[in-house]
Structures are given as C-alpha cells and as structure tokens.
Scaffold this motif. Structure first.
Motif, PDB file in Angstrom:
ATOM      1  N   ILE A  75      -3.150  14.922   4.416  1.00  0.00           N
ATOM      2  CA  ILE A  75      -3.012  13.504   4.988  1.00  0.00           C
ATOM      3  C   ILE A  75      -3.792  12.347   4.538  1.00  0.00           C
ATOM      4  CG2 ILE A  75      -3.387  12.398   7.258  1.00  0.00           C
ATOM      5  CD1 ILE A  75      -3.062  15.460   8.366  1.00  0.00           C
ATOM      6  N   GLU A  76      -4.947  12.625   3.776  1.00  0.00           N
ATOM      7  CA  GLU A  76      -5.670  11.511   3.270  1.00  0.00           C
ATOM      8  C   GLU A  76      -4.782  11.188   1.742  1.00  0.00           C
ATOM      9  OE1 GLU A  76      -9.800  12.066   2.004  1.00  0.00           O
ATOM     10  OE2 GLU A  76      -9.612  13.819   3.395  1.00  0.00           O
ATOM     11  N   TRP A  77      -4.203  11.964   1.084  1.00  0.00           N
ATOM     12  CA  TRP A  77      -3.455  11.915   0.112  1.00  0.00           C
ATOM     13  C   TRP A  77      -2.140  11.064   0.390  1.00  0.00           C
ATOM     14  CZ3 TRP A  77       1.400  12.064  -2.128  1.00  0.00           C
ATOM     15  CH2 TRP A  77       1.521  12.167  -3.801  1.00  0.00           C
ATOM     16  N   PHE A  78      -1.521  11.353   1.735  1.00  0.00           N
ATOM     17  CA  PHE A  78      -0.295  10.361   2.066  1.00  0.00           C
ATOM     18  C   PHE A  78      -0.817   9.077   2.340  1.00  0.00           C
ATOM     19  CE2 PHE A  78       1.704   8.861   6.083  1.00  0.00           C
ATOM     20  CZ  PHE A  78       3.041   8.881   5.603  1.00  0.00           C
ATOM     21  N   VAL A  79      -1.814   8.900   3.062  1.00  0.00           N
ATOM     22  CA  VAL A  79      -2.435   7.682   3.485  1.00  0.00           C
ATOM     23  C   VAL A  79      -2.721   6.870   2.343  1.00  0.00           C
ATOM     24  CG1 VAL A  79      -4.243   6.177   4.715  1.00  0.00           C
ATOM     25  CG2 VAL A  79      -3.146   8.295   5.605  1.00  0.00           C
ATOM     26  N   ALA A  80      -3.353   7.491   1.245  1.00  0.00           N
ATOM     27  CA  ALA A  80      -3.799   6.605  -0.104  1.00  0.00           C
ATOM     28  C   ALA A  80      -2.609   6.212  -0.734  1.00  0.00           C
ATOM     29  CB  ALA A  80      -4.484   7.528  -0.793  1.00  0.00           C
ATOM     30  N   THR A  81      -1.323   7.285  -0.629  1.00  0.00           N
ATOM     31  CA  THR A  81      -0.121   6.770  -1.322  1.00  0.00           C
ATOM     32  C   THR A  81       0.410   5.744  -0.949  1.00  0.00           C
ATOM     33  OG1 THR A  81      -0.102   9.164  -2.100  1.00  0.00           O
ATOM     34  CG2 THR A  81       2.118   7.688  -2.051  1.00  0.00           C
ATOM     35  N   VAL A  82       0.561   5.788   0.631  1.00  0.00           N
ATOM     36  CA  VAL A  82       1.414   4.453   1.163  1.00  0.00           C
ATOM     37  C   VAL A  82       0.398   3.123   0.978  1.00  0.00           C
ATOM     38  CG1 VAL A  82       1.871   3.552   3.256  1.00  0.00           C
ATOM     39  CG2 VAL A  82       2.083   6.038   3.035  1.00  0.00           C
ATOM     40  N   MET A  83      -0.960   3.300   0.796  1.00  0.00           N
ATOM     41  CA  MET A  83      -1.586   1.968   0.723  1.00  0.00           C
ATOM     42  C   MET A  83      -1.685   1.546  -0.729  1.00  0.00           C
ATOM     43  SD  MET A  83      -5.147   2.752   3.012  1.00  0.00           S
ATOM     44  CE  MET A  83      -6.118   1.316   2.279  1.00  0.00           C
ATOM     45  N   VAL A  84      -1.662   2.364  -1.417  1.00  0.00           N
ATOM     46  CA  VAL A  84      -1.847   2.268  -2.923  1.00  0.00           C
ATOM     47  C   VAL A  84      -0.219   1.573  -3.375  1.00  0.00           C
ATOM     48  CG1 VAL A  84      -1.710   2.840  -5.417  1.00  0.00           C
ATOM     49  CG2 VAL A  84      -3.460   3.716  -3.910  1.00  0.00           C
ATOM     50  N   GLY A  85       0.741   2.154  -2.760  1.00  0.00           N
ATOM     51  CA  GLY A  85       2.253   1.445  -3.102  1.00  0.00           C
ATOM     52  C   GLY A  85       2.461   0.286  -2.402  1.00  0.00           C
ATOM     53  N   THR A  86       1.780  -0.096  -1.196  1.00  0.00           N
ATOM     54  CA  THR A  86       2.082  -1.324  -0.725  1.00  0.00           C
ATOM     55  C   THR A  86       1.112  -2.307  -1.343  1.00  0.00           C
ATOM     56  OG1 THR A  86       2.533  -0.305   1.490  1.00  0.00           O
ATOM     57  CG2 THR A  86       1.708  -2.603   1.345  1.00  0.00           C
ATOM     58  N   HIS A  87      -0.007  -1.886  -1.872  1.00  0.00           N
ATOM     59  CA  HIS A  87      -0.943  -2.970  -2.591  1.00  0.00           C
ATOM     60  C   HIS A  87      -0.164  -3.227  -3.884  1.00  0.00           C
ATOM     61  CE1 HIS A  87      -4.282  -3.678  -5.220  1.00  0.00           C
ATOM     62  NE2 HIS A  87      -4.719  -4.513  -4.253  1.00  0.00           N
ATOM     63  N   THR A  88       0.138  -2.178  -4.504  1.00  0.00           N
ATOM     64  CA  THR A  88       0.985  -2.446  -5.986  1.00  0.00           C
ATOM     65  C   THR A  88       2.188  -3.628  -5.723  1.00  0.00           C
ATOM     66  OG1 THR A  88       0.260  -0.397  -6.694  1.00  0.00           O
ATOM     67  CG2 THR A  88       2.049  -1.394  -7.913  1.00  0.00           C
ATOM     68  N   LEU A  89       2.731  -3.198  -4.964  1.00  0.00           N
ATOM     69  CA  LEU A  89       4.046  -4.008  -4.409  1.00  0.00           C
ATOM     70  C   LEU A  89       3.505  -5.458  -4.323  1.00  0.00           C
ATOM     71  CD1 LEU A  89       6.952  -4.603  -3.916  1.00  0.00           C
ATOM     72  CD2 LEU A  89       6.705  -3.857  -1.637  1.00  0.00           C
ATOM     73  N   LEU A  90       2.582  -5.815  -3.564  1.00  0.00           N
ATOM     74  CA  LEU A  90       2.125  -7.194  -3.068  1.00  0.00           C
ATOM     75  C   LEU A  90       1.259  -7.642  -4.172  1.00  0.00           C
ATOM     76  CD1 LEU A  90       0.451  -6.251   0.376  1.00  0.00           C
ATOM     77  CD2 LEU A  90       2.411  -7.380  -0.068  1.00  0.00           C
ATOM     78  N   VAL A  91       0.283  -7.037  -4.951  1.00  0.00           N
ATOM     79  CA  VAL A  91      -0.063  -7.518  -6.250  1.00  0.00           C
ATOM     80  C   VAL A  91       1.189  -8.092  -7.108  1.00  0.00           C
ATOM     81  CG1 VAL A  91      -1.348  -6.840  -8.428  1.00  0.00           C
ATOM     82  CG2 VAL A  91      -2.007  -6.343  -6.171  1.00  0.00           C
ATOM     83  N   ASN A  92       2.046  -7.333  -7.393  1.00  0.00           N
ATOM     84  CA  ASN A  92       3.358  -7.903  -8.128  1.00  0.00           C
ATOM     85  C   ASN A  92       3.903  -9.103  -7.723  1.00  0.00           C
ATOM     86  OD1 ASN A  92       3.075  -5.667 -10.067  1.00  0.00           O
ATOM     87  ND2 ASN A  92       4.313  -4.415  -8.795  1.00  0.00           N
ATOM     88  N   LEU A  93       3.865  -9.341  -6.322  1.00  0.00           N
ATOM     89  CA  LEU A  93       4.221 -10.379  -5.776  1.00  0.00           C
ATOM     90  C   LEU A  93       3.134 -11.794  -5.895  1.00  0.00           C
ATOM     91  CD1 LEU A  93       6.093  -8.814  -2.627  1.00  0.00           C
ATOM     92  CD2 LEU A  93       7.167  -9.631  -4.315  1.00  0.00           C
TER      93      LEU A  93
END
Length: 326
Positions: free
Chosen positions: A12-30
């Motif tokens: 579950i930690e891995w899932f939460v971390a993946t969602v957070m990092v994926g969103t963060h990466t997208l926002l940084v690219n924006l």
C-alpha cells in the motif's frame, strides 16, 4: 508485530508513493517547482482522487446495500418485536437465524455500507507511513519515491506549514495554527458527511431501528476519534482526510438528490422538484401536470358527480308510532 504490520502495509505504501511521484512528475513537467508546496499538495490530493475512483463500484454497492437495509427495516422490527423480552439462548438463536434469512432472501449485507471506509483505512495508514519518512533521513526509498524526492517533499509547505509536521511537532505558532485549522475542518467535515446520510436519506422506519441508533452513536464517536488522534497526524495526512470528506460530501449529495432512499426526506424533495418542473412544462406546452409526469389523468366524472344524499327518515305522528303504521 511491528515488522508484520510493516510487511502488510508495504504494497500500500508502494501504491501511495507511486501515485504521488507520478502526479508530482507530471506537475513538474507542467512548470511547478519540484520542492514547492502546490506540487506536493496536489500529489496528496491525487491519492484521494485515484482511490475514490477505484472505489466507485464499492460505493455503488454501498448505496444499494443502504437502500435495501432501509426497505427491510420494518421486517427486521417485526422479528425483534416477536422475540422482545425473550432472553433465553433458543430465542436469541432463532431471532438471529430469522434475521440472517431475511438478509439472505433480500440479498442484503449489513456490513456492505462499511466497506468503502474500511478499505480506505489501509490507504490512510500507508500515506501516514510515507509522510513519516519525510522526517526520517535514514528511512530509504519506497518504490519510485527516491531519497531525493523525499528531501524535496520534506521542504514542501502548505500555506507556510511543512506537510510533514504535526500539531505535536510544530516548531512555529503558524504551523500549529495551520494544523489546528485543518484538524477542525477534518472533524467537522466528517460529522457533516455522516449527518447528511442520517437526516436526508433515511425513512421514518429506518430511523426507528437499532441500526439507526448504532449509526447515531458513530455520528459523534468518529469525529471525536479523528479530533483526538488528528493532533499526531502530519499536515499532509490531515489534508488527505479533509479532501476525502469533501469528496464524500459532493458524491453523497449527487446520489441523494438523484437516487434517494424510499420514504426519506430526500425522496419527498425529489418529488417536489419533479412536480415543480412538470408544472412549468405544463404551462409552456398546454398539457396537464399528470400528463407530463406520466401519471393517470384524474377522472372528471368522479369529481363532478353529485354526492350520494343521505335519506332522512320521515317523522311519524304519535298515533302511527303507537299502532306501528309506517
């Protein structure tokens, strides 16, 4: 025990971390700042949106279960009244058996309404452990959440307060104030979500049941539990639960307005809105309200027919009463 708990929560930690990092990466690219508060705040919000989207089938099941439970409440009350005052083992077993048979025949599960919140709790604890890593430099990476990203997230702030700080660990009055306001919002929103279900979407029969009394206790107990425990939650975690409650409130408002429980105040409000809309349509099209609503037209003969007159008995003279002459 701690290692066992950590092993269970790791996926579950891995899932939460993946969602957070994926969103963060997208926002940084924006164009968002990598260590900025908005990027990491929205990353936490994205966990709510992803989880609640995945839980939509369970939410639909919860709504159906809640409606079914309210429909069979009169039957449950009949069973309880039949065994009222009978405290022997045989009577208790018979009442339980009849109640379970009623659940089975009506395809109702009294615990189905609890599934969404029960499934969200592991996500909550998973996020709790992920955010705790931000305060521990030696925690190590979790999935795609590298140590560099953890350092960036540790510097992120929500209205000037670090996302990883709590009310208990606040080092400045401002952080304490932000954390306090968020805990209050979390507590009140939790109370509002529960109260909405109980006041808007329950029939009188459901309100007169033991099931309602249990929910009424939870109405006050759950917000109190969150208020007391919230002082030890990271600001990012409190933010997550605030957004979850707001999401739940919006979702429930839509469902209650469009699919209210039978006999509930929400159903009466829906009928009133439909009739009001039908009246406007009827005035515009020249049709009757019943025709617009698809209801049978009232019988004009029944409303204009002369009422049956009661035949008054004729008054008899004294002599006729004595002789019995009509």
């Amino acid at each position: 025990m701690g290692d066992f708990f950590a092993t269970i929560l790791y996926p579950i930690e891995w899932f939460v971390a993946t969602v957070m990092v994926g969103t963060h990466t997208l926002l940084v690219n924006l164009g968002f700042e990598p260590d900025g508060g908005p990027a990491w705040t929205l990353s936490i919000v994205s966990v709510v949106l992803v989880v609640r989207t995945l839980l939509i089938p369970l939410f639909v099941r919860q709504i159906k279960a809640s409606r079914a439970m309210q429909i069979i409440q009169p039957e449950i009350k009949k069973i309880q009244d039949r065994y009222k005052g009978k405290n022997d083992q045989a009577s208790r077993e018979a009442m339980t058996k009849e109640t379970m048979e009623l659940y089975r025949s009506s395809k109702t599960n009294p615990f189905a309404s609890c599934l969404p919140i029960l499934i969200q709790m592991p996500i909550f604890f998973g996020l709790f452990r992920v955010l705790n890593r931000l305060r521990n430099p030696d925690a190590g990476a979790i999935g795609p959440f590298s140590e560099q990203l953890q350092n960036e997230a540790a510097q992120a702030r929500f209205f000037g307060a670090p996302l990883s700080d709590t009310m208990l660990s606040a080092t400045s009055p401002w952080t304490y104030l932000v954390a306090t306001i968020l805990v209050i919002i979390m507590t009140l929103s939790q109370f509002y979500v529960q109260r909405m279900l109980m006041t808007k979407n329950m029939s009188p029969a459901a309100m007169d049941s033991p099931f309602f009394k249990q929910q009424k206790m939870l109405l006050y107990i759950l917000p109190l539990v969150f208020a007391v425990s919230g002082v030890g939650f990271a600001i990012g975690l409190v933010l997550y639960w605030c957004v979850t409650n707001i999401y739940s409130a919006v979702q429930q408002t839509i469902v209650i307005r469009s699919l209210p429980a039978p006999g509930s105040p929400a159903e009466k409000e829906l009928e009133a809105r439909r009739r009001k809309k039908a009246e406007r349509t009827a005035a515009r099209t020249g049709k009757s309200v019943e025709e617009v609503l698809g209801l049978p037209e009232p019988d004009p003969a029944a409303s204009t027919a002369d009422p049956v007159k009661r035949v008054q008995p004729k008054r008899q003279t004294r002599s006729k009463r004595k002789t019995g002459t009509p």
